[in-house]
Design a protein around this motif. Structure first.
Motif, mmCIF file in Angstrom:
data_model
loop_
_atom_site.group_PDB
_atom_site.id
_atom_site.type_symbol
_atom_site.label_atom_id
_atom_site.label_comp_id
_atom_site.label_asym_id
_atom_site.label_seq_id
_atom_site.Cartn_x
_atom_site.Cartn_y
_atom_site.Cartn_z
ATOM 1 N N ASN A 48 0.850 -1.192 0.000
ATOM 2 C CA ASN A 48 0.000 0.000 0.000
ATOM 3 C C ASN A 48 0.880 1.234 0.000
ATOM 4 O OD1 ASN A 48 -2.372 -1.450 0.062
ATOM 5 N ND2 ASN A 48 -2.359 -1.595 2.289
ATOM 6 N N VAL A 49 0.611 2.101 -0.938
ATOM 7 C CA VAL A 49 1.366 3.338 -1.059
ATOM 8 C C VAL A 49 0.388 4.486 -0.938
ATOM 9 C CG1 VAL A 49 2.820 4.733 -2.582
ATOM 10 C CG2 VAL A 49 3.069 2.262 -2.561
ATOM 11 N N GLN A 50 0.763 5.475 -0.155
ATOM 12 C CA GLN A 50 -0.099 6.639 -0.012
ATOM 13 C C GLN A 50 0.221 7.606 -1.141
ATOM 14 O OE1 GLN A 50 0.211 8.671 3.699
ATOM 15 N NE2 GLN A 50 -1.284 10.214 3.145
ATOM 16 N N PHE A 51 -0.763 7.833 -1.986
ATOM 17 C CA PHE A 51 -0.590 8.756 -3.093
ATOM 18 C C PHE A 51 -0.991 10.149 -2.631
ATOM 19 C CE2 PHE A 51 0.259 5.915 -6.582
ATOM 20 C CZ PHE A 51 -0.196 4.699 -6.097
ATOM 21 N N LEU A 52 -0.132 11.098 -2.930
ATOM 22 C CA LEU A 52 -0.428 12.473 -2.581
ATOM 23 C C LEU A 52 -1.144 13.112 -3.763
ATOM 24 C CD1 LEU A 52 3.010 13.413 -0.999
ATOM 25 C CD2 LEU A 52 0.929 12.693 0.168
ATOM 26 N N GLY A 53 -2.352 13.560 -3.506
ATOM 27 C CA GLY A 53 -3.143 14.158 -4.577
ATOM 28 C C GLY A 53 -2.669 15.566 -4.884
ATOM 29 N N SER A 54 -2.247 15.771 -6.101
ATOM 30 C CA SER A 54 -1.879 17.100 -6.557
ATOM 31 C C SER A 54 -2.661 17.371 -7.830
ATOM 32 C CB SER A 54 -0.376 17.184 -6.825
ATOM 33 O OG SER A 54 -0.040 16.382 -7.934
ATOM 34 N N THR A 55 -2.695 18.586 -8.251
ATOM 35 C CA THR A 55 -3.428 18.902 -9.476
ATOM 36 C C THR A 55 -2.828 18.173 -10.673
ATOM 37 O OG1 THR A 55 -2.097 20.906 -9.733
ATOM 38 C CG2 THR A 55 -4.230 21.145 -8.662
ATOM 39 N N ILE A 56 -1.522 18.010 -10.668
ATOM 40 C CA ILE A 56 -0.864 17.294 -11.766
ATOM 41 C C ILE A 56 -1.274 15.822 -11.763
ATOM 42 C CG2 ILE A 56 1.369 16.533 -12.677
ATOM 43 C CD1 ILE A 56 2.521 19.189 -11.576
ATOM 44 N N ALA A 57 -1.272 15.192 -10.575
ATOM 45 C CA ALA A 57 -1.654 13.782 -10.476
ATOM 46 C C ALA A 57 -3.107 13.588 -10.878
ATOM 47 C CB ALA A 57 -1.422 13.277 -9.056
ATOM 48 N N THR A 111 -6.704 -0.517 -9.902
ATOM 49 C CA THR A 111 -5.817 0.407 -9.180
ATOM 50 C C THR A 111 -6.508 1.745 -8.961
ATOM 51 O OG1 THR A 111 -3.861 -0.643 -10.132
ATOM 52 C CG2 THR A 111 -3.572 1.567 -9.227
ATOM 53 N N ILE A 112 -7.165 2.249 -10.000
ATOM 54 C CA ILE A 112 -7.868 3.536 -9.876
ATOM 55 C C ILE A 112 -9.010 3.415 -8.876
ATOM 56 C CG2 ILE A 112 -9.339 5.174 -11.117
ATOM 57 C CD1 ILE A 112 -7.482 4.704 -13.555
ATOM 58 N N ILE A 113 -9.747 2.322 -8.937
ATOM 59 C CA ILE A 113 -10.854 2.122 -7.987
ATOM 60 C C ILE A 113 -10.321 2.066 -6.564
ATOM 61 C CG2 ILE A 113 -12.573 0.431 -7.205
ATOM 62 C CD1 ILE A 113 -13.006 -0.185 -10.234
ATOM 63 N N GLU A 114 -9.207 1.366 -6.376
ATOM 64 C CA GLU A 114 -8.592 1.272 -5.043
ATOM 65 C C GLU A 114 -8.190 2.645 -4.534
ATOM 66 O OE1 GLU A 114 -4.473 -0.482 -3.247
ATOM 67 O OE2 GLU A 114 -5.502 -1.731 -4.712
ATOM 68 N N LEU A 115 -7.614 3.460 -5.405
ATOM 69 C CA LEU A 115 -7.221 4.819 -5.019
ATOM 70 C C LEU A 115 -8.441 5.640 -4.609
ATOM 71 C CD1 LEU A 115 -4.612 5.756 -7.765
ATOM 72 C CD2 LEU A 115 -4.175 5.435 -5.325
ATOM 73 N N MET A 116 -9.483 5.522 -5.397
ATOM 74 C CA MET A 116 -10.684 6.287 -5.109
ATOM 75 C C MET A 116 -11.329 5.828 -3.799
ATOM 76 S SD MET A 116 -10.811 8.476 -7.346
ATOM 77 C CE MET A 116 -10.590 8.942 -9.044
ATOM 78 N N GLN A 117 -11.326 4.521 -3.532
ATOM 79 C CA GLN A 117 -11.911 3.996 -2.290
ATOM 80 C C GLN A 117 -11.118 4.429 -1.074
ATOM 81 O OE1 GLN A 117 -12.077 -0.193 -3.107
ATOM 82 N NE2 GLN A 117 -14.174 -0.075 -3.904
ATOM 83 N N ASN A 118 -9.796 4.514 -1.227
ATOM 84 C CA ASN A 118 -8.959 4.960 -0.116
ATOM 85 C C ASN A 118 -9.007 6.456 0.076
ATOM 86 O OD1 ASN A 118 -8.094 2.363 0.450
ATOM 87 N ND2 ASN A 118 -6.294 2.515 -0.830
ATOM 88 N N LYS A 119 -9.620 7.133 -0.885
ATOM 89 C CA LYS A 119 -9.754 8.596 -0.855
ATOM 90 C C LYS A 119 -8.420 9.277 -0.636
ATOM 91 C CE LYS A 119 -14.430 8.350 0.746
ATOM 92 N NZ LYS A 119 -15.326 8.394 1.875
ATOM 93 N N SER A 120 -7.387 8.722 -1.258
ATOM 94 C CA SER A 120 -6.071 9.312 -1.096
ATOM 95 C C SER A 120 -5.842 10.430 -2.098
ATOM 96 C CB SER A 120 -4.993 8.235 -1.232
ATOM 97 O OG SER A 120 -5.136 7.534 -2.424
ATOM 98 N N LEU A 121 -6.801 10.653 -2.985
ATOM 99 C CA LEU A 121 -6.673 11.790 -3.918
ATOM 100 C C LEU A 121 -7.588 12.910 -3.495
ATOM 101 C CD1 LEU A 121 -6.536 10.020 -7.382
ATOM 102 C CD2 LEU A 121 -4.693 11.029 -6.097
#
Length: 127
Positions: free
Chosen positions: A74-83, A117-127
């Motif tokens: 599990n990696v914590q993605f930092l949501g930025s406008t670029i990402a 992967t995108i669904i997982e990111l969205m569920q973790n609300k890391s963006l």
């Protein structure tokens, strides 16, 4: 010590043959290689020491340890406008792929992996 012309020619032929054999072996090795891509990165001395310790404790090869760490942790993605912009662009591409897949009635495994992967990111609300 001087050598005759014929012995020099023979030595040149042997050197050429040896070089050709070496190149043939390299080509064959590259053909059979399952992981032809290289990824490199830099670490501080402390990070490298910690990395080496973890690899040793895992009992895995460094390559396998890195692959497993990158793909299955599990990696914590930092949501930025670029990402967010890149994800939006990729979602548009995926949407187009899905539309074409629905026409063909077959789904690509890479596309499924990206979607999960995108669904997982969205569920973790890391963006």
């Amino acid at each position: 010590m001087f050598r005759s012309k014929s012995s020099r020619e023979t030595m040149r032929q042997m050197a050429k043959r040896t070089e050709k054999e070496r190149l043939d072996k390299l080509k064959k090795k590259e053909k059979n290689r399952k992981r032809p891509n290289t990824i490199a990165f830099r670490m501080s001395d402390e990070e490298r020491r910690l990395f080496e310790d973890r690899v040793t404790m895992s009992g895995l090869l460094k390559q396998d340890f890195i692959i497993q760490s990158l793909l299955f942790s599990n990696v914590q993605f930092l949501g930025s406008t670029i990402a967010i912009k890149k994800i939006e662009e990729r979602l548009v591409e995926i949407e187009m792929m899905i539309r074409s897949v629905l026409k063909k009635k077959e789904l690509d495994s890479v596309l499924v992996e990206e979607l999960s992967t995108i669904i997982e990111l969205m569920q973790n609300k890391s963006l």
